[in-house]
Scaffold this motif. Structure first.
Motif, PDB file in Angstrom:
ATOM      1  N   GLN A  81     -19.059 -14.853  -7.696  1.00  0.00           N
ATOM      2  CA  GLN A  81     -20.372 -14.980  -8.319  1.00  0.00           C
ATOM      3  C   GLN A  81     -20.869 -13.617  -8.808  1.00  0.00           C
ATOM      4  O   GLN A  81     -21.428 -13.511  -9.894  1.00  0.00           O
ATOM      5  N   GLN A  82     -20.670 -12.575  -8.012  1.00  0.00           N
ATOM      6  CA  GLN A  82     -21.102 -11.230  -8.420  1.00  0.00           C
ATOM      7  C   GLN A  82     -20.328 -10.767  -9.651  1.00  0.00           C
ATOM      8  O   GLN A  82     -20.877 -10.161 -10.548  1.00  0.00           O
ATOM      9  N   ALA A  86     -21.760  -9.710 -13.400  1.00  0.00           N
ATOM     10  CA  ALA A  86     -21.481  -8.396 -13.944  1.00  0.00           C
ATOM     11  C   ALA A  86     -20.829  -8.489 -15.330  1.00  0.00           C
ATOM     12  O   ALA A  86     -21.048  -7.634 -16.180  1.00  0.00           O
ATOM     13  N   VAL A  87     -20.040  -9.528 -15.555  1.00  0.00           N
ATOM     14  CA  VAL A  87     -19.333  -9.695 -16.830  1.00  0.00           C
ATOM     15  C   VAL A  87     -20.302 -10.107 -17.936  1.00  0.00           C
ATOM     16  O   VAL A  87     -20.111  -9.746 -19.088  1.00  0.00           O
ATOM     17  N   LYS A  88     -21.337 -10.841 -17.606  1.00  0.00           N
ATOM     18  CA  LYS A  88     -22.292 -11.328 -18.618  1.00  0.00           C
ATOM     19  C   LYS A  88     -23.029 -10.240 -19.251  1.00  0.00           C
ATOM     20  O   LYS A  88     -23.303  -9.320 -19.474  1.00  0.00           O
TER      21      LYS A  88
END
Length: 88
Positions: A81-82, A86-88
Motif C-alpha cells: 500500500q505504501q 509513493a508511485v502515484k
C-alpha cells in the motif's frame, strides 16, 4: 462467577468454534477486550463446558501456529500500500 459471565463464556466459545475466529475477532464482535476473551476461553470455559472447550482449544492452537504467517502477510500488504501511494 455470575450467570451473565457464564453465558458470555459459552457464547464466545460457540462463536470461536463456529467461525474459527481469532481472539481479536471475537473481542471486536462482542465489544469486549482481548484479555477478557482470552480469560473467558482459557480459564472459565473449561469449568463451564469442557466439551466446548476442546473445540475452542483446537481453534486457539491453530491460530497460534498460524499467527506468524498472518503477521507476514499483513506487513507485506502494508508495504504494498505504501509503495502504491509513493508511485502515484
Amino acid at each position: 462467577m455470575n450467570g451473565s459471565e457464564k453465558e458470555r463464556c459459552v457464547l464466545l466459545g460457540e462463536y470461536v468454534a463456529a467461525h474459527r475466529a481469532t481472539v481479536r475477532c471475537a473481542a471486536k464482535e462482542f465489544g469486549i477486550s482481548k484479555s477478557t476473551v482470552h480469560k473467558d476461553l482459557t480459564e472459565r470455559l473449561p469449568k463451564i463446558s469442557p466439551q466446548l472447550f476442546k473445540s475452542v482449544k483446537e481453534v486457539l492452537e491453530e491460530n497460534k501456529r498460524e499467527r506468524h504467517i498472518r503477521g507476514g502477510i499483513a506487513t507485506k500488504h502494508k508495504y504494498e500500500q505504501q509503495f502504491k501511494k509513493a508511485v502515484k
